[in-house]
Design an enzyme around this catalytic site. Structure first.
Site: not given
Ligand code: NAP
Length: 251
Positions: A93, A145, A158-162, A39
């Site tokens: 990633n 993940s 995070y879990a929803a995105a993964k 970044t």
């Protein structure tokens, strides 16, 4: 086996450290021409410097990318294509965490995760598909993940995105299969990186109890799966999710 990716132009987002760094290095060791992103300018220079020290058949460059910025994505793909040819291996990633119980989670914590971990994959994949379609070859590898499969208290965002990445991969795999473009996901368990160094000792012990192999994974364990999916050994694999988690979850 060596030179599995001879002269293959690869793009790995988030290659300054952790999994992205290990994946980028492994692709170079297999002969790839690898662009790894950071970044910041300093991060990009450090990547270029690090790549020069790898003993392998390929080579690589660090470059700046903010995956939440559509212009940044478009400019990078144009630059890579002009310099080395269209990237035909894309490893999505880059990722962040903004953990909180949902009751306390700010909308900004939800949005940042969706933008960086999920929408970014839409942006990068779409930007690379033109070159892949023309080449009638492509490999898209999305780093999901284990929590995308199991859920995790404190990580609803995070879990929803993964989990979203897995649905995305299966859908795009179906759209692109006839063009010889495969789309797969890797779902790491707990791996030794800056992300997991943030865990305290009692959290680590609790996690360890649930891992039959009784240790956290190494970034190289994920890199091996990425090399496999990028190589011709995985020619007939698409829409799959490879779980690399020491037996923590068997799906
Ligand atoms: P990490 O060490 O925290 O590194 C994250 C990388 O993402 C860095 O290179 C960072 O670049 C980059 N990044 C962050 N925000 C970005 C943005 N807006 N645009 C472009 N790049 C950005 O992470 P990690 O542990 O290696 O994890 C890598 C991936 O694996 C993530 O998607 C993570 O969710 C997933 N994962 C990790 C584990 C684990 O146990 N470690 C488990 C399952 C899944 P800068 O350094 O320039 O900020």
């Amino acid at each position: 086996m060596k030179n599995l990716l001879k002269d293959q132009v690869c793009l790995v987002t988030g290659a300054t450290r952790g999994l992205g760094q290990a994946i980028a290095c492994a692709l170079i060791e297999q002969g790839g021409i690898v662009y790894g992103t950071a970044t910041s300018d300093n991060g990009a220079s450090a990547i270029t410097h690090g790549f020069k020290r790898i003993e392998g058949y390929g080579h690589g460059y660090g470059c700046v990318l903010d995956v939440t910025d559509a212009h940044s994505v478009g400019n990078l793909i144009t630059k890579i294509t002009e310099q080395s040819g269209a990237p035909l291996v894309l490893v999505n990633n880059a990722g962040i965490t903004r953990d909180n119980l949902l009751l306390r989670m700010k909308e900004s914590e939800w949005d940042e995760i969706m933008d960086t971990n999920l929408k970014s994959v839409y942006r990068l994949s779409k930007a690379c598909l033109r070159g892949m379609t023309k080449a009638r070859f492509g490999r898209i590898i999305n780093i999901s993940s284990v929590v995308g499969a199991t859920g995790n208290a404190g990580q609803a965002n995070y879990a929803a995105a993964k989990a979203g990445l897995i649905g995305f991969s299966k859908s795009l795999a179906q759209e692109m299969a006839s063009r010889n473009i495969t789309v797969n996901a890797i779902a790491p368990g707990f791996i030794e990186t800056d992300m997991t160094h943030a865990l305290n000792e009692s959290q680590r012990q609790a996690i360890m109890k649930n891992i039959p192999m009784a240790k956290l994974g190494a970034p190289e364990d994920i890199a091996s799966a990425a090399v496999f999916l990028a190589s011709s050994m995985a020619n007939y694999i698409t829409g799959a999710t490879i779980h690399v988690n020491g037996g923590m979850v068997m799906v």
